[in-house]
Design an enzyme around this catalytic site. Structure first.
Site, mmCIF file in Angstrom:
data_model
loop_
_atom_site.group_PDB
_atom_site.id
_atom_site.type_symbol
_atom_site.label_atom_id
_atom_site.label_comp_id
_atom_site.label_asym_id
_atom_site.label_seq_id
_atom_site.Cartn_x
_atom_site.Cartn_y
_atom_site.Cartn_z
ATOM 1 N N GLU A 155 0.814 -1.214 0.000
ATOM 2 C CA GLU A 155 0.000 0.000 0.000
ATOM 3 C C GLU A 155 0.847 1.264 0.000
ATOM 4 O O GLU A 155 1.866 1.342 0.684
ATOM 5 C CB GLU A 155 -0.889 -0.025 1.249
ATOM 6 N N GLU A 256 -12.740 2.252 4.918
ATOM 7 C CA GLU A 256 -11.714 2.493 5.924
ATOM 8 C C GLU A 256 -11.737 3.975 6.299
ATOM 9 O O GLU A 256 -10.780 4.709 6.085
ATOM 10 C CB GLU A 256 -10.332 2.068 5.404
#
Length: 279
Positions: A155, A256
């Protein structure tokens, strides 16, 4: 198209935090979700007691929720850390000890996406040495993930909140993905495309989607600024997710974001109830 055509899961490490960990799967189910993701929940224990792992698995099963995404040990998150795998010494050792624990737990609950945060730069340590250590540890994680049929995710974060994190663009993260796949020959490392982090970096989100949709193993969203629910900021998330679908992405989109004062089911008023369960 639109939100109703996406496959959403909810991150129970950032949402439902008013509840104890083991109560969150049931809360997610009560809000209409059948799939959840989470960060590594034991920030001080890369190798927790089996009873703790069993209790989490039972909570997921009892709620009727499936864990679809899990982070490897990443240090203190939420907190000052941004991963452990590129940090020489004790943190790297903790990451390595955690790898097979995560893989085995993922296999036990059917989770097939495992996220490995890279870690911050360390004062006095050559970045090239950190990158070499990172590749070694990511290859270890990729092999463990492959053993249980999972994808290893890498990520990019954002420079505002994570200025010492070296992967601050989609391009930088995908370069690491390529290095891992070359090192292992497994091809199971992929990009985690988080539209919140990329937007905070000022990226051209549509261009990143066009360039990297085929390399994306998982997507996550929050609005910006503020990391709130869609509609609380200025990022055109619905349009961008349509673009991601049009570019060929068929995977899940993790929610998220922080709920602010809207906890429980009220945190999801932007999303039609019929779009919350797995399809």
């Amino acid at each position: 198209m639109g939100y109703a055509d996406q496959r959403f899961d909810v991150n129970i490490s950032i949402l439902f935090t008013e509840l104890p960990l083991l109560d969150r799967p049931a809360a997610a189910a009560a809000a209409g979700f059948t799939e959840v993701e989470m960060w590594w929940p034991w920030i001080d224990a890369p190798t927790p007691e089996q009873a703790e792992l069993d209790a989490l698995r039972t909570a997921l099963d009892s709620a009727g929720t499936r864990l679809v995404g899990l982070n490897f040990y990443s240090g203190r998150i939420p907190g000052p850390d941004r991963g452990a795998l590129s940090l020489p010494g004790a943190e790297s050792d903790r990451f390595r000890a955690n790898v097979e624990v995560v893989a085995d737990f993922a296999a036990s609950v059917g989770c097939t996406a495992l996220n490995a945060l890279y870690g911050n730069r360390v004062d006095g340590v050559d970045p090239r040495a950190q990158d070499a250590l990172a590749l070694e540890n990511l290859a270890l994680a990729a092999r463990a993930a492959a053993r249980v049929g999972a994808t290893l995710l890498i990520e990019a974060l954002n420079k505002v909140e994570s200025p010492r994190y070296p992967l601050l663009s989609a391009e930088a993260a995908v370069e690491v993905v390529d290095r891992v796949n070359t090192a292992t020959g497994l091809g199971n490392a992929a990009f985690l495309l988080d539209l919140y982090h990329l937007s905070m970096n000022g990226a051209d989100l549509s261009a990143d989607i066009r360039a990297y949709a085929s390399r994306t193993g998982h997507a996550q969203i929050a609005d910006a600024p503020g990391r709130g629910a869609p509609g609380t900021g200025t990022v055109p998330l619905e349009r961008l997710l349509d673009e991601l679908t049009q570019a060929g992405y068929t995977g899940r989109v993790g929610l998220e974001y922080t709920a602010g004062d809207h906890t429980g089911p009220g945190a999801f008023g932007w999303l039609p109830a019929m779009a919350r369960a797995a399809r």
